[in-house]
Design an enzyme around this catalytic site. Sequence first.
Site, PDB file in Angstrom:
ATOM      1  N   ALA A  35      33.094  32.560  51.481  1.00 31.61           N
ATOM      2  CA  ALA A  35      33.936  33.256  52.459  1.00 31.61           C
ATOM      3  C   ALA A  35      33.147  33.571  53.727  1.00 31.61           C
ATOM      4  CB  ALA A  35      34.505  34.535  51.847  1.00 31.61           C
ATOM      5  N   THR A  41      33.200  37.719  43.671  1.00 34.33           N
ATOM      6  CA  THR A  41      32.090  37.152  42.911  1.00 34.33           C
ATOM      7  C   THR A  41      31.080  36.574  43.899  1.00 34.33           C
ATOM      8  OG1 THR A  41      33.237  35.046  42.687  1.00 34.33           O
ATOM      9  CG2 THR A  41      33.524  36.651  40.896  1.00 34.33           C
ATOM     10  N   GLY A  93      29.422  33.608  44.408  1.00 35.39           N
ATOM     11  CA  GLY A  93      29.670  32.319  45.056  1.00 35.39           C
ATOM     12  C   GLY A  93      30.856  32.380  46.010  1.00 35.39           C
ATOM     13  N   CYS A  94      31.899  33.086  45.614  1.00 30.04           N
ATOM     14  CA  CYS A  94      33.097  33.196  46.456  1.00 30.04           C
ATOM     15  C   CYS A  94      32.815  34.012  47.710  1.00 30.04           C
ATOM     16  CB  CYS A  94      34.240  33.806  45.660  1.00 30.04           C
ATOM     17  SG  CYS A  94      34.743  32.755  44.275  1.00 30.04           S
ATOM     18  N   THR A  95      31.952  35.012  47.585  1.00 29.05           N
ATOM     19  CA  THR A  95      31.583  35.827  48.744  1.00 29.05           C
ATOM     20  C   THR A  95      30.754  35.017  49.728  1.00 29.05           C
ATOM     21  OG1 THR A  95      31.678  37.843  47.405  1.00 29.05           O
ATOM     22  CG2 THR A  95      30.405  37.946  49.459  1.00 29.05           C
TER      23      THR A  95
END
Length: 155
Positions: A50, A43, A45-47
């Site tokens: 990371a 997703t 935000g998670c990318t």
Amino acid sequence: MNEIAVGAHAPDFTLTTDSGDVLSLAACRGRKLVLYFYPKAGTSGCTVEAHDFNRLKADFDAAETRVVGISPDPDKALAKFRLKQGLTFDLAGDETHAMLEAYGVWGEKSMYGHKYMGVERTTVLIDRDGKIARIWPKVKVAGHADEVLAAAQAL
């Protein structure tokens, strides 16, 4: 949800990383550990989060701090995410939610009036002795990895 507190012993855990290695709190003793909990690999935000942690990996290594991303995703999805994004740190999935619950990050969420269970984006910094040094609840991604690095360097 369980609650964790600064100064308390971090809840023990054993998970398998996306590369098939076993990750446990006990195996990380003697080195600082950042556990950043995120909702779902791939997703937006998670990318971004990371990539921010990945950009600072050498600095975390210099601060003797291991970074691990934890989500409820299966290992296969995490391995695909790691490869696609070129991540150089471990990801681990907790499909049973046992660790997520122990760290107090799994619970009821709400979006557009719809309630569902999920991960509250949270980061935990654990010291060399396995105690919780800092907790960032309800993380906003922008600038977060830099803030976590500064805390790890100061510890």
